[in-house]
Scaffold this motif. Structure first.
Motif, PDB file in Angstrom:
ATOM      1  N   SER A   9       0.825  -1.211   0.000  1.00  0.00           N
ATOM      2  CA  SER A   9       0.000   0.000   0.000  1.00  0.00           C
ATOM      3  C   SER A   9       0.863   1.267   0.000  1.00  0.00           C
ATOM      4  CB  SER A   9      -0.902   0.014   1.237  1.00  0.00           C
ATOM      5  OG  SER A   9      -1.460   1.301   1.382  1.00  0.00           O
ATOM      6  N   PRO A  10       0.669   2.132  -1.001  1.00  0.00           N
ATOM      7  CA  PRO A  10       1.416   3.397  -0.974  1.00  0.00           C
ATOM      8  C   PRO A  10       0.980   4.275   0.198  1.00  0.00           C
ATOM      9  CG  PRO A  10      -0.239   3.409  -2.729  1.00  0.00           C
ATOM     10  CD  PRO A  10      -0.221   2.021  -2.159  1.00  0.00           C
ATOM     11  N   TYR A  11      -0.294   4.163   0.565  1.00  0.00           N
ATOM     12  CA  TYR A  11      -0.808   4.974   1.679  1.00  0.00           C
ATOM     13  C   TYR A  11      -0.150   4.532   2.996  1.00  0.00           C
ATOM     14  CZ  TYR A  11      -4.385   5.603  -1.903  1.00  0.00           C
ATOM     15  OH  TYR A  11      -5.045   5.850  -3.080  1.00  0.00           O
ATOM     16  N   PRO A  35      -6.421  -5.978   4.077  1.00  0.00           N
ATOM     17  CA  PRO A  35      -7.684  -5.262   3.859  1.00  0.00           C
ATOM     18  C   PRO A  35      -8.602  -5.952   2.857  1.00  0.00           C
ATOM     19  CG  PRO A  35      -5.878  -4.128   2.740  1.00  0.00           C
ATOM     20  CD  PRO A  35      -5.257  -5.252   3.526  1.00  0.00           C
ATOM     21  N   TRP A  36      -8.080  -6.941   2.145  1.00  0.00           N
ATOM     22  CA  TRP A  36      -8.891  -7.592   1.099  1.00  0.00           C
ATOM     23  C   TRP A  36      -9.587  -8.835   1.615  1.00  0.00           C
ATOM     24  CZ3 TRP A  36      -9.758  -4.187  -2.380  1.00  0.00           C
ATOM     25  CH2 TRP A  36      -8.811  -3.202  -2.610  1.00  0.00           C
ATOM     26  N   ARG A  49     -12.349  -0.738   6.488  1.00  0.00           N
ATOM     27  CA  ARG A  49     -11.471  -1.862   6.125  1.00  0.00           C
ATOM     28  C   ARG A  49     -10.352  -1.448   5.162  1.00  0.00           C
ATOM     29  NH1 ARG A  49     -14.187  -7.473   4.538  1.00  0.00           N
ATOM     30  NH2 ARG A  49     -14.835  -6.305   2.731  1.00  0.00           N
ATOM     31  N   ARG A  50      -9.715  -0.347   5.486  1.00  0.00           N
ATOM     32  CA  ARG A  50      -8.572   0.051   4.662  1.00  0.00           C
ATOM     33  C   ARG A  50      -7.365   0.268   5.557  1.00  0.00           C
ATOM     34  NH1 ARG A  50     -10.924   4.488   0.416  1.00  0.00           N
ATOM     35  NH2 ARG A  50     -10.605   5.880   2.201  1.00  0.00           N
ATOM     36  N   VAL A  51      -6.197   0.027   4.989  1.00  0.00           N
ATOM     37  CA  VAL A  51      -4.955   0.403   5.660  1.00  0.00           C
ATOM     38  C   VAL A  51      -4.458   1.691   4.990  1.00  0.00           C
ATOM     39  CG1 VAL A  51      -4.276  -1.920   6.347  1.00  0.00           C
ATOM     40  CG2 VAL A  51      -3.580  -1.082   4.089  1.00  0.00           C
ATOM     41  N   PRO A  52      -3.709   2.502   5.728  1.00  0.00           N
ATOM     42  CA  PRO A  52      -3.200   2.331   7.075  1.00  0.00           C
ATOM     43  C   PRO A  52      -4.186   2.804   8.146  1.00  0.00           C
ATOM     44  CG  PRO A  52      -2.368   4.395   6.202  1.00  0.00           C
ATOM     45  CD  PRO A  52      -3.210   3.757   5.112  1.00  0.00           C
ATOM     46  N   GLU A  64      -6.621   7.147   7.356  1.00  0.00           N
ATOM     47  CA  GLU A  64      -6.244   8.120   6.324  1.00  0.00           C
ATOM     48  C   GLU A  64      -4.778   8.550   6.489  1.00  0.00           C
ATOM     49  OE1 GLU A  64      -7.975   9.130   3.590  1.00  0.00           O
ATOM     50  OE2 GLU A  64      -9.524   7.712   4.149  1.00  0.00           O
ATOM     51  N   SER A  65      -3.997   8.210   5.468  1.00  0.00           N
ATOM     52  CA  SER A  65      -2.554   8.411   5.557  1.00  0.00           C
ATOM     53  C   SER A  65      -2.152   9.852   5.882  1.00  0.00           C
ATOM     54  CB  SER A  65      -1.886   7.964   4.248  1.00  0.00           C
ATOM     55  OG  SER A  65      -2.501   8.564   3.137  1.00  0.00           O
ATOM     56  N   GLN A  98      -1.182  12.918  -3.570  1.00  0.00           N
ATOM     57  CA  GLN A  98      -2.177  11.948  -3.079  1.00  0.00           C
ATOM     58  C   GLN A  98      -3.172  11.617  -4.196  1.00  0.00           C
ATOM     59  OE1 GLN A  98      -1.882  10.486  -0.253  1.00  0.00           O
ATOM     60  NE2 GLN A  98      -3.829   9.974   0.686  1.00  0.00           N
ATOM     61  N   PHE A 105      -3.343   3.832  -7.935  1.00  0.00           N
ATOM     62  CA  PHE A 105      -3.829   2.684  -7.158  1.00  0.00           C
ATOM     63  C   PHE A 105      -5.140   2.153  -7.751  1.00  0.00           C
ATOM     64  CE2 PHE A 105      -6.629   1.229  -3.681  1.00  0.00           C
ATOM     65  CZ  PHE A 105      -5.961   0.056  -3.372  1.00  0.00           C
TER      66      PHE A 105
HETATM   67  N1  LIG Z   1      -7.402   7.641   1.387  1.00  0.00           N
HETATM   68  C1  LIG Z   1      -6.884   6.489   2.085  1.00  0.00           C
HETATM   69  C2  LIG Z   1      -6.757   5.325   1.107  1.00  0.00           C
HETATM   70  C3  LIG Z   1      -6.415   4.014   1.810  1.00  0.00           C
HETATM   71  C4  LIG Z   1      -6.576   2.806   0.865  1.00  0.00           C
HETATM   72  O1  LIG Z   1      -7.262   2.869  -0.155  1.00  0.00           O
HETATM   73  N2  LIG Z   1      -5.916   1.698   1.231  1.00  0.00           N
HETATM   74  C5  LIG Z   1      -6.007   0.489   0.426  1.00  0.00           C
HETATM   75  C6  LIG Z   1      -4.682  -0.246   0.390  1.00  0.00           C
HETATM   76  S1  LIG Z   1      -3.583   0.510  -0.739  1.00  0.00           S
HETATM   77  C7  LIG Z   1      -6.988  -0.455   1.061  1.00  0.00           C
HETATM   78  O2  LIG Z   1      -6.858  -0.773   2.216  1.00  0.00           O
HETATM   79  N3  LIG Z   1      -7.971  -0.894   0.271  1.00  0.00           N
HETATM   80  C8  LIG Z   1      -8.966  -1.839   0.680  1.00  0.00           C
HETATM   81  C9  LIG Z   1     -10.336  -1.486   0.175  1.00  0.00           C
HETATM   82  O3  LIG Z   1     -10.471  -0.456  -0.519  1.00  0.00           O
HETATM   83  O4  LIG Z   1     -11.279  -2.225   0.477  1.00  0.00           O
HETATM   84  C10 LIG Z   1      -5.557   6.859   2.755  1.00  0.00           C
HETATM   85  O5  LIG Z   1      -4.959   7.866   2.356  1.00  0.00           O
HETATM   86  O6  LIG Z   1      -5.129   6.193   3.716  1.00  0.00           O
END
Ligand SMILES: N[C@@H](CCC(=O)N[C@@H](CS)C(=O)NCC(=O)O)C(=O)O
Length: 199
Positions: A9-11, A35-36, A49-52, A64-65, A98, A105
């Motif tokens: 994850s770039p974030y 997260p998947w 359900r997203r990282v980080p 949110e990064s 971003q 992404f």
């Molecule tokens: N805007 C968020 C984006 C975070 C994001 O999209 N993370 C991805 C990994 S690269 C994720 O966890 N995706 C899982 C999903 O969208 O269900 C940030 O800046 O942290």
């Protein structure tokens, strides 16, 4: 303090690099997350359900990064990544980078789910156009910017470029944008970048 993250994850990489630069190399616990899939710990801290996700010592979770970066910049030690003399400029460049990361992404994830032909859809084209339009603007910003202390923009832009190199190597930013190539080369020499390579 804990950081929920994954390796691609770039974030998450932005959050991790900021944590390293702000003095948390020895005290940050990395919690590798997926997260998947149904990752219970990640869901507990972030229903999106997203990282980080950063979990503070008080148990507060921050998603949110860029918000994580703001928090760490305030509470950590070391260089101020958002010095007030360049505050608007740094946020401007960070926001553009971003957006570049979002477009790259989403291009990658849509290809994974729908095949590369998704790039030809209206939304696919819009994402590729966003990447193509944003790179020269960032390059101009860096051609004009003083290469002084490390800033949040340096981190977000360099992570975005490294993510392009990792996932969309057909985007020829190195050849076309020398100021970005110079920034990328400079940032890759930092320990925080070397210790967090995409894998
Ligand atoms: N805007 C968020 C984006 C975070 C994001 O999209 N993370 C991805 C990994 S690269 C994720 O966890 N995706 C899982 C999903 O969208 O269900 C940030 O800046 O942290």
């Amino acid at each position: 303090m804990q950081l929920l993250l994954n390796r691609t994850s770039p974030y998450a990489r932005i959050a991790r690099i900021v944590a390293l630069e702000k003095g948390y190399a020895d005290t940050l616990t990395l919690v590798w997350s997926d997260p998947w899939n149904d990752d219970a710990q990640l869901l507990q801290h972030n229903p999106v359900r997203r990282v980080p996700v950063l979990v503070t010592d008080d148990g507060q979770s921050i998603a949110e990064s860029l918000l994580i970066a703001l928090y760490l910049n305030r509470v950590g030690t070391g260089t101020d990544l958002l010095p007030s003399q360049r505050y608007a400029d740094i946020l401007h460049l960070s926001g553009l980078a971003q957006g570049l990361i979002d477009a790259a992404f989403t291009t990658m994830i849509m290809r994974k789910h729908h095949g590369k032909e998704i790039d030809d859809s209206i939304l696919g084209q819009r994402r590729l156009q966003a990447i193509a339009r944003t790179l020269p603007v960032l390059n101009e910003g860096y051609a004009a910017a003083p290469a002084e202390d490390l800033t949040l923009a340096d981190i977000v832009v360099a992570v975005g470029l490294d993510y392009l190199a990792f996932r969309l190597p057909e985007v020829a930013w190195r050849q076309q944008y020398p100021a970005l190539a110079a920034l990328h080369a400079r940032m890759l020499q930092r320990r925080s970048f070397a210790d967090t390579v995409f894998s």
